[in-house]
Scaffold this motif. Structure first.
Motif, PDB file in Angstrom:
ATOM      1  N   GLU A 170     -24.301  88.854 -43.848  1.00  0.00           N
ATOM      2  CA  GLU A 170     -24.390  89.595 -42.590  1.00  0.00           C
ATOM      3  C   GLU A 170     -23.335  89.072 -41.616  1.00  0.00           C
ATOM      4  O   GLU A 170     -23.265  87.875 -41.359  1.00  0.00           O
ATOM      5  CB  GLU A 170     -25.787  89.405 -41.969  1.00  0.00           C
ATOM      6  N   ILE A 171     -22.528  89.984 -41.104  1.00  0.00           N
ATOM      7  CA  ILE A 171     -21.489  89.613 -40.147  1.00  0.00           C
ATOM      8  C   ILE A 171     -21.970  90.042 -38.764  1.00  0.00           C
ATOM      9  O   ILE A 171     -22.012  91.243 -38.453  1.00  0.00           O
ATOM     10  CB  ILE A 171     -20.154  90.326 -40.480  1.00  0.00           C
ATOM     11  N   TYR A 172     -22.377  89.082 -37.947  1.00  0.00           N
ATOM     12  CA  TYR A 172     -22.883  89.399 -36.614  1.00  0.00           C
ATOM     13  C   TYR A 172     -21.749  89.363 -35.596  1.00  0.00           C
ATOM     14  O   TYR A 172     -20.986  88.402 -35.535  1.00  0.00           O
ATOM     15  CB  TYR A 172     -23.962  88.397 -36.199  1.00  0.00           C
ATOM     16  N   THR A 173     -21.677  90.439 -34.797  1.00  0.00           N
ATOM     17  CA  THR A 173     -20.612  90.501 -33.811  1.00  0.00           C
ATOM     18  C   THR A 173     -21.170  91.121 -32.532  1.00  0.00           C
ATOM     19  O   THR A 173     -22.384  91.082 -32.302  1.00  0.00           O
ATOM     20  CB  THR A 173     -19.396  91.257 -34.409  1.00  0.00           C
ATOM     21  N   ASP A 174     -20.285  91.665 -31.683  1.00  0.00           N
ATOM     22  CA  ASP A 174     -20.769  92.224 -30.412  1.00  0.00           C
ATOM     23  C   ASP A 174     -20.899  93.744 -30.450  1.00  0.00           C
ATOM     24  O   ASP A 174     -21.153  94.372 -29.440  1.00  0.00           O
ATOM     25  CB  ASP A 174     -19.864  91.768 -29.255  1.00  0.00           C
ATOM     26  N   VAL A 175     -20.682  94.356 -31.607  1.00  0.00           N
ATOM     27  CA  VAL A 175     -20.968  95.793 -31.789  1.00  0.00           C
ATOM     28  C   VAL A 175     -21.931  95.900 -32.969  1.00  0.00           C
ATOM     29  O   VAL A 175     -21.932  95.042 -33.849  1.00  0.00           O
ATOM     30  CB  VAL A 175     -19.713  96.638 -32.113  1.00  0.00           C
ATOM     31  N   ASP A 176     -22.715  96.984 -32.990  1.00  0.00           N
ATOM     32  CA  ASP A 176     -23.752  97.025 -34.022  1.00  0.00           C
ATOM     33  C   ASP A 176     -23.295  97.719 -35.296  1.00  0.00           C
ATOM     34  O   ASP A 176     -24.092  98.279 -36.032  1.00  0.00           O
ATOM     35  CB  ASP A 176     -25.052  97.630 -33.485  1.00  0.00           C
ATOM     36  N   GLY A 177     -22.003  97.662 -35.561  1.00  0.00           N
ATOM     37  CA  GLY A 177     -21.515  98.215 -36.816  1.00  0.00           C
ATOM     38  C   GLY A 177     -20.061  98.623 -36.709  1.00  0.00           C
ATOM     39  O   GLY A 177     -19.396  98.353 -35.704  1.00  0.00           O
ATOM     40  N   VAL A 178     -19.614  99.277 -37.772  1.00  0.00           N
ATOM     41  CA  VAL A 178     -18.254  99.810 -37.786  1.00  0.00           C
ATOM     42  C   VAL A 178     -18.324 101.235 -37.264  1.00  0.00           C
ATOM     43  O   VAL A 178     -19.150 102.021 -37.729  1.00  0.00           O
ATOM     44  CB  VAL A 178     -17.682  99.789 -39.221  1.00  0.00           C
ATOM     45  N   TYR A 179     -17.492 101.536 -36.299  1.00  0.00           N
ATOM     46  CA  TYR A 179     -17.493 102.861 -35.667  1.00  0.00           C
ATOM     47  C   TYR A 179     -16.288 103.674 -36.127  1.00  0.00           C
ATOM     48  O   TYR A 179     -15.335 103.137 -36.700  1.00  0.00           O
ATOM     49  CB  TYR A 179     -17.495 102.706 -34.140  1.00  0.00           C
ATOM     50  N   SER A 180     -16.335 104.966 -35.816  1.00  0.00           N
ATOM     51  CA  SER A 180     -15.242 105.861 -36.203  1.00  0.00           C
ATOM     52  C   SER A 180     -13.957 105.535 -35.444  1.00  0.00           C
ATOM     53  O   SER A 180     -12.885 106.046 -35.784  1.00  0.00           O
ATOM     54  CB  SER A 180     -15.652 107.312 -35.970  1.00  0.00           C
ATOM     55  N   ALA A 181     -14.062 104.731 -34.406  1.00  0.00           N
ATOM     56  CA  ALA A 181     -12.895 104.199 -33.675  1.00  0.00           C
ATOM     57  C   ALA A 181     -13.416 103.035 -32.848  1.00  0.00           C
ATOM     58  O   ALA A 181     -14.638 102.849 -32.752  1.00  0.00           O
ATOM     59  CB  ALA A 181     -12.290 105.270 -32.759  1.00  0.00           C
TER      60      ALA A 181
END
Ligand code: ADP
Ligand code: ASP
Ligand code: MG
Length: 404
Positions: A170-181
């Protein structure tokens, strides 16, 4: 019980409050009975600060010393994370890259992982310890500290997941996933529930900083399925995995913008066999990553070569090409005021008209295209830096990516 690797990026461990929150999350996962390896980055901004200090004391710092310096950022957060865990009663131990058995090649500042000796970590896991590993760093065969390139903690996590045969990464970051941009630039970007390695790879290498490119390459090679999710909420994230048939139905999965590129123009070189070879041999020998390349033949037997390189390498490019143009003729100009915009999707393999839609969207917005390159699942254009965000938005709309 599962064996889980979690990675927390710079903003997730940005200050002591955030580190305590991360410790709570780790504890919750551990309390469910899981074994846990945790990779952490430096606090956000720290790596940049250290780099700036290096530049303040020396214009061209030695890469060995840079690695020595940059590796300290992660050393702070592993210790603090382990302490925060101790504070809430969790048995945890922190390791630097070297202590975690991460062996790399000798290329300072962008070393490749060669092997991982995961035995000590596995032993700790079996003894119910949470293992905290410093991201972004390793050690080479000469015992020197190396770093894995910017964003390299992602690679540490994926490589460790492969090495300890984790059930989950699990890669935790400041967005909740990969977005279309990039959601910071394109407000109506949509989260992608699943994405193929190849699409993620192209997005990453085209400037979507959500994952480090080499980490995705590694995941693809060793078939490490991973999830990108937020450490700030509990939303489901994006699963990155092998391509499955339905993915090709979507023509364009995402739009990426890379503002860290520069354009190099070598003009008026003698139009003879071997000129381009000399230019790119010299750059390759200096470990410069060249991306888009365009050659046009001018009049009177001279040609122009245009290509893009990471902005961080422009200083070296100028130096490296000096002796080359002394032989083949020509002038070198470096232009940093550009951006590269790319559209990516495995569906491009089976659909046509993507280039036409892209170029039309830019034309309608009056945005000029300077260079074009294509691959099987990507089209990239170089354009004016000033218009890059606007370009991302109009292209995103043109491919109807703002629809849920
Ligand atoms: P970390 O410090 O956790 O590694 P990064 O800053 O490296 O985090 O990556 C997360 C950032 O990536 C997000 O804040 C977002 O602005 C940016 N980003 C760029 N493109 C995308 C995308 N397509 N989807 C999600 N995030 C993206
Ligand atoms: N701290 C390093 C960087 O900022 C590595 C990482 O965060 O992944 O690039
Ligand atoms: Mg990152």
């Amino acid at each position: 019980m599962a064996r889980i690797v979690q990675k927390y990026g710079g903003t997730s461990v940005g200050d002591v409050e955030r580190i305590k929150k991360v410790a709570e999350r780790i504890k919750a996962t551990r309390d469910e009975g899981n074994e846990l390896v945790v990779v952490v980055s430096a606090r956000s901004g720290v790596t940049n600060e250290l780099l700036a200090r290096a530049k303040a004391v020396c214009e061209f710092p030695s890469e060995r010393e840079l690695d020595m310096l940059l590796a300290t950022g992660e050393q702070e957060t592993i210790a603090l994370t382990a302490m925060a865990l101790h504070g809430i009663g969790v048995d945890a131990v922190s390791y630097t890259g070297a202590q975690a058995g991460i062996f790399t090649d000798k290329v300072h500042t962008k070393a490749k992982i060669k092997t991982i000796n995961a035995k000590p970590i596995v032993r700790d896991l079996e003894n119910a310890k949470v293992v905290i590993v410093a991201g972004f760093q390793g050690i080479n065969e000469e015992g020197q500290i190396t770093t894995l390139g910017r964003g390299g903690s992602d690679l540490t996590a994926i490589a460790l997941a492969a090495a300890v045969k984790a059930d989950k990464c699990e890669i935790y970051t400041d967005v909740d996933g990969v977005y279309s941009a990039d959601p910071r630039v394109v407000k109506n970007a949509q989260k992608v529930p699943e994405i193929s390695y190849d699409e993620m790879l192209e997005l990453a290498s085209s400037g979507s900083k959500v994952m480090q490119t080499r980490s995705v390459e590694f995941a693809k090679k060793y078939n490490v399925v991973f999830e990108v999710r937020s450490s700030f909420n509990h939303n489901p994230g994006t699963i990155v995995k092998e391509e499955v048939a339905y993915m090709e139905k979507v023509v364009v999965r995402g739009v990426a913008v890379d503002k860290d590129q520069a354009k190099v123009v070598v003009s008026n070189i003698r139009d003879k066999p071997g000129s381009a070879a000399k230019v790119f041999r010299a750059l390759a020998d200096a470990n410069v990553n060249v991306d888009m390349i365009v050659q046009n033949v001018g009049r009177q037997g001279v040609a122009n070569l245009t290509f893009t390189v990471p902005q961080t390498e422009t200083g070296r490019v100028a130096k490296v090409l000096e002796p080359v143009v002394a032989v083949i003729g020509g002038d070198v100009a470096v232009l940093e005021h550009i951006a590269k915009l790319s559209v990516v999707g495995v569906g491009m393999k089976t659909h046509s008209g993507v280039a036409a839609t892209l170029f039309q969207a830019l034309a309608d917005a009056g945005i000029n295209i300077e260079l074009i390159s294509t691959s099987e699942i990507k089209i990239s254009v170089v354009l004016d830096l000033e218009r890059a965000d606007e370009a991302a938005r109009v292209v995103h709309t043109a491919f109807q990516l703002d629809r849920p």
